[in-house]
Design an enzyme around this catalytic site. Structure first.
Site, mmCIF file in Angstrom:
data_model
loop_
_atom_site.group_PDB
_atom_site.id
_atom_site.type_symbol
_atom_site.label_atom_id
_atom_site.label_comp_id
_atom_site.label_asym_id
_atom_site.label_seq_id
_atom_site.Cartn_x
_atom_site.Cartn_y
_atom_site.Cartn_z
ATOM 1 N N PRO A 9 67.661 5.337 57.988
ATOM 2 C CA PRO A 9 67.153 4.800 59.244
ATOM 3 C C PRO A 9 67.502 3.330 59.498
ATOM 4 C CG PRO A 9 65.366 5.180 57.679
ATOM 5 C CD PRO A 9 66.585 5.839 57.125
ATOM 6 N N ASN A 10 67.815 3.060 60.739
ATOM 7 C CA ASN A 10 68.103 1.707 61.261
ATOM 8 C C ASN A 10 69.456 1.150 60.832
ATOM 9 O OD1 ASN A 10 65.568 1.347 62.680
ATOM 10 N ND2 ASN A 10 64.637 1.256 60.654
ATOM 11 N N ARG A 17 70.611 -5.802 63.962
ATOM 12 C CA ARG A 17 69.333 -6.025 63.277
ATOM 13 C C ARG A 17 69.437 -7.146 62.230
ATOM 14 N NH1 ARG A 17 68.468 -1.671 58.340
ATOM 15 N NH2 ARG A 17 66.390 -2.573 58.334
ATOM 16 N N TYR A 22 71.321 -8.766 56.866
ATOM 17 C CA TYR A 22 72.330 -7.704 56.758
ATOM 18 C C TYR A 22 73.716 -8.108 57.248
ATOM 19 C CZ TYR A 22 68.111 -5.020 55.915
ATOM 20 O OH TYR A 22 66.929 -4.567 55.385
ATOM 21 N N ASN A 73 72.700 5.208 51.302
ATOM 22 C CA ASN A 73 71.782 4.093 51.508
ATOM 23 C C ASN A 73 70.568 4.688 52.214
ATOM 24 O OD1 ASN A 73 70.292 1.872 52.204
ATOM 25 N ND2 ASN A 73 72.030 0.664 52.947
ATOM 26 N N ALA A 76 64.867 2.366 54.434
ATOM 27 C CA ALA A 76 63.430 2.255 54.142
ATOM 28 C C ALA A 76 62.904 3.445 53.335
ATOM 29 C CB ALA A 76 62.648 2.121 55.442
ATOM 30 N N HIS A 79 62.028 3.503 49.436
ATOM 31 C CA HIS A 79 60.763 3.066 48.850
ATOM 32 C C HIS A 79 59.625 4.073 49.038
ATOM 33 C CE1 HIS A 79 63.259 -0.466 49.061
ATOM 34 N NE2 HIS A 79 63.231 -0.450 50.382
ATOM 35 N N ASP A 86 63.895 14.427 45.607
ATOM 36 C CA ASP A 86 63.919 15.815 45.135
ATOM 37 C C ASP A 86 65.195 16.535 45.570
ATOM 38 O OD1 ASP A 86 61.497 15.479 43.909
ATOM 39 O OD2 ASP A 86 60.325 16.620 45.363
ATOM 40 N N GLU A 97 73.415 5.101 44.811
ATOM 41 C CA GLU A 97 72.514 4.469 45.782
ATOM 42 C C GLU A 97 73.044 3.086 46.125
ATOM 43 O OE1 GLU A 97 68.394 4.309 44.488
ATOM 44 O OE2 GLU A 97 68.021 2.602 45.793
ATOM 45 N N HIS A 99 72.576 -0.577 48.513
ATOM 46 C CA HIS A 99 71.828 -1.455 49.418
ATOM 47 C C HIS A 99 72.667 -2.666 49.760
ATOM 48 C CE1 HIS A 99 68.289 0.936 48.963
ATOM 49 N NE2 HIS A 99 68.500 0.948 47.655
ATOM 50 N N SER A 101 71.325 -5.535 51.029
ATOM 51 C CA SER A 101 70.568 -6.676 50.494
ATOM 52 C C SER A 101 70.178 -6.397 49.045
ATOM 53 C CB SER A 101 69.313 -6.911 51.350
ATOM 54 O OG SER A 101 68.454 -5.782 51.272
ATOM 55 N N ARG A 106 63.512 -9.339 47.404
ATOM 56 C CA ARG A 106 62.844 -9.288 48.709
ATOM 57 C C ARG A 106 61.353 -8.961 48.531
ATOM 58 N NH1 ARG A 106 66.122 -5.970 52.993
ATOM 59 N NH2 ARG A 106 64.618 -7.066 54.329
ATOM 60 N N ARG A 110 59.723 -3.534 48.620
ATOM 61 C CA ARG A 110 61.128 -3.085 48.565
ATOM 62 C C ARG A 110 61.659 -3.047 47.136
ATOM 63 N NH1 ARG A 110 62.845 -3.294 53.981
ATOM 64 N NH2 ARG A 110 61.776 -4.939 55.105
HETATM 65 C C1 DQA Z 1 68.319 -1.609 52.757
HETATM 66 C C2 DQA Z 1 67.061 -2.227 52.118
HETATM 67 C C3 DQA Z 1 65.817 -1.491 52.581
HETATM 68 O O1 DQA Z 1 64.653 -2.082 52.004
HETATM 69 C C4 DQA Z 1 65.680 -1.577 54.091
HETATM 70 O O2 DQA Z 1 64.572 -0.829 54.528
HETATM 71 C C5 DQA Z 1 66.912 -1.180 54.813
HETATM 72 C C6 DQA Z 1 68.214 -1.563 54.270
HETATM 73 C C7 DQA Z 1 69.598 -2.392 52.389
HETATM 74 O O3 DQA Z 1 70.666 -1.829 52.574
HETATM 75 O O4 DQA Z 1 69.536 -3.550 51.985
HETATM 76 O O5 DQA Z 1 66.854 -0.613 55.905
HETATM 77 O O6 DQA Z 1 68.466 -0.306 52.252
#
Ligand code: DQA
Length: 157
Positions: A9-10, A17, A22, A73, A76, A79, A86, A97, A99, A101, A106, A110
């Site tokens: 998401p996002n 954003r 980011y 990735n 959110a 977490h 699963d 995985e 990220h 950031s 942080r 997170r």
């Molecule tokens: C993220 C870190 C997450 O905590 C956050 O909710 C994101 C982006 C990252 O790529 O740094 O949406 O996954």
């Protein structure tokens, strides 16, 4: 060999954003770089982004029999999502995985990943370059899988 890149998401809002966290790069630009790397290294690649947890679970399940690696990735959902964890555990496809950031420097909420324990590894904190590092790691995993398959084939002969 095929890798599926799953964006949570996002992440479709990258470039808009929280640029201080980011950066200015858009998701499509990150994907273009990953596609280049894949082409240069003989990997097949597919991209998927969703803001919905269930759609991400469905996509992971669809990877079964279709892909040999997953780069995710979970954003959110990293977490919070036992369902995504699963699904990764269920398909047993090597998963990395990612990220953008460094989640460990942080907010406290997170700093825990529910996803990491079912992944081959985690890359966090290198900006969009985290995705490139994940591609390098996936190439290494693919090479190891090929070498193992070759060795098993020889043993059977
Ligand atoms: C993220 C870190 C997450 O905590 C956050 O909710 C994101 C982006 C990252 O790529 O740094 O949406 O996954």
């Amino acid at each position: 060999m095929k890798v599926v890149v799953i964006q949570g998401p996002n992440l479709n809002m990258l470039g808009i954003r929280e640029q201080n966290i980011y950066g200015p790069m858009k998701l499509e630009d990150i994907h273009a770089q990953m596609k280049n790397f894949a082409e240069q290294n003989g990997m097949e690649i597919e991209f998927f982004q969703s803001n919905l947890e269930g759609e991400i679970v469905d996509k992971i399940q669809e990877c079964l029999g279709d892909a040999q690696g997953i780069i995710i990735n979970p954003a959110a959902y990293t977490h919070t999502s036992i369902a995504i964890r699963d699904a990764i555990a269920a398909v047993q496809i090597p998963t990395i995985e990612v990220h953008i950031s460094n989640i460990y420097r942080r907010e406290e909420f997170r700093q825990k990943s529910l996803i990491a324990p079912v992944c081959a590894g985690q890359i966090s904190g290198f900006g969009p370059f985290s995705y490139h590092l994940a591609m390098v790691a996936m190439l290494q995993i693919f090479n190891e899988m090929k070498a193992l398959a070759e060795a098993q084939k020889k043993q059977q002969q």
